[in-house]
Design a protein around this motif. Structure first.
Motif, PDB file in Angstrom:
ATOM      1  N   ASP A  17       0.855  -1.177   0.000  1.00  0.00           N
ATOM      2  CA  ASP A  17       0.000   0.000   0.000  1.00  0.00           C
ATOM      3  C   ASP A  17       0.893   1.231   0.000  1.00  0.00           C
ATOM      4  N   ARG A  23      -3.828   6.680  -3.436  1.00  0.00           N
ATOM      5  CA  ARG A  23      -3.346   5.585  -4.284  1.00  0.00           C
ATOM      6  C   ARG A  23      -3.879   4.255  -3.776  1.00  0.00           C
ATOM      7  N   ASP A  24      -4.223   3.370  -4.704  1.00  0.00           N
ATOM      8  CA  ASP A  24      -4.761   2.051  -4.362  1.00  0.00           C
ATOM      9  C   ASP A  24      -3.653   1.071  -3.991  1.00  0.00           C
ATOM     10  N   VAL A  26      -1.741  -2.552  -4.067  1.00  0.00           N
ATOM     11  CA  VAL A  26      -1.398  -3.401  -5.208  1.00  0.00           C
ATOM     12  C   VAL A  26      -1.061  -4.799  -4.705  1.00  0.00           C
ATOM     13  N   GLU A  45       3.296  -8.580 -10.435  1.00  0.00           N
ATOM     14  CA  GLU A  45       2.212  -7.713  -9.949  1.00  0.00           C
ATOM     15  C   GLU A  45       1.513  -7.085 -11.135  1.00  0.00           C
ATOM     16  N   PRO A  46       0.256  -6.687 -10.952  1.00  0.00           N
ATOM     17  CA  PRO A  46      -0.415  -5.966 -12.036  1.00  0.00           C
ATOM     18  C   PRO A  46       0.251  -4.601 -12.228  1.00  0.00           C
ATOM     19  N   ASN A  47       0.275  -4.144 -13.456  1.00  0.00           N
ATOM     20  CA  ASN A  47       0.870  -2.852 -13.760  1.00  0.00           C
ATOM     21  C   ASN A  47      -0.077  -1.748 -13.276  1.00  0.00           C
ATOM     22  N   SER A  48       0.329  -1.082 -12.212  1.00  0.00           N
ATOM     23  CA  SER A  48      -0.507  -0.030 -11.633  1.00  0.00           C
ATOM     24  C   SER A  48       0.079   1.365 -11.810  1.00  0.00           C
ATOM     25  N   PHE A  49       1.259   1.475 -12.469  1.00  0.00           N
ATOM     26  CA  PHE A  49       1.888   2.791 -12.534  1.00  0.00           C
ATOM     27  C   PHE A  49       2.632   3.084 -13.830  1.00  0.00           C
ATOM     28  N   ASP A  55       0.257  -5.354 -18.999  1.00  0.00           N
ATOM     29  CA  ASP A  55      -0.633  -5.530 -17.848  1.00  0.00           C
ATOM     30  C   ASP A  55       0.083  -6.006 -16.593  1.00  0.00           C
ATOM     31  N   THR A  56       1.262  -6.639 -16.752  1.00  0.00           N
ATOM     32  CA  THR A  56       1.955  -7.269 -15.637  1.00  0.00           C
ATOM     33  C   THR A  56       3.394  -6.771 -15.558  1.00  0.00           C
TER      34      THR A  56
END
Length: 140
Positions: A17, A23-24, A26, A45-49, A55-56
């Motif tokens: 976190d 921010r969410d 992950v 991990e999923p691509n969050s940034f 996607d990963t």
């Protein structure tokens, strides 16, 4: 009573976190090897940034365990200019060796940090993680 000897080797799932509430959190998975306190492995991990980078996100980790404390550095695998900052983790392992809680930080340009937690996977869930990780490694 003394704690039993410990190894972090195995499959893990977790979440990190941000200290920034906007921010969410992950989720991630990790496959870790721990030999005599030397720790290394891989994370997914999923691509969050990083828009445009798939996607990963894959990363390698390396560090050390001393008793029930662990520190490691996560280095993203990919475009050098995007992933130039390493992520530093420091955590405490619970008495059963099944959970790690701690904090992470990126120093430098981004200056981000927050808490993380990891839980050990057992049995079929661990085997599924290893199969997915091997498949991702082959497709790189």
């Amino acid at each position: 009573m003394a704690r039993p000897s410990l190894s972090l080797s195995g499959a893990w799932t977790g979440v990190f976190d941000y200290d920034d509430p906007a921010r969410d959190a992950v989720g991630f998975t990790a496959d870790i090897t721990d030999i005599a306190g030397a720790v290394w492995g891989d994370t997914t991990e999923p691509n969050s940034f990083a828009p445009g980078f798939g996607d990963t996100l894959l990363a390698s980790l390396s560090g050390a365990r001393s008793g029930y404390e662990v520190t490691f550095t996560k280095t993203y695998i990919g475009e050098e200019q995007l992933f130039e900052n390493e992520v530093f983790y420091a955590g405490t392992i619970n008495a059963t060796g099944q959970r790690i809680t701690g904090t992470w930080r990126i120093a430098g340009v981004y200056d981000l940090s927050g808490p993380f937690v990891m839980n050990r996977l057992d049995g079929q869930a661990a085997q599924q993680l290893r199969t997915r990780t091997q498949t991702a490694d082959v497709s790189l």
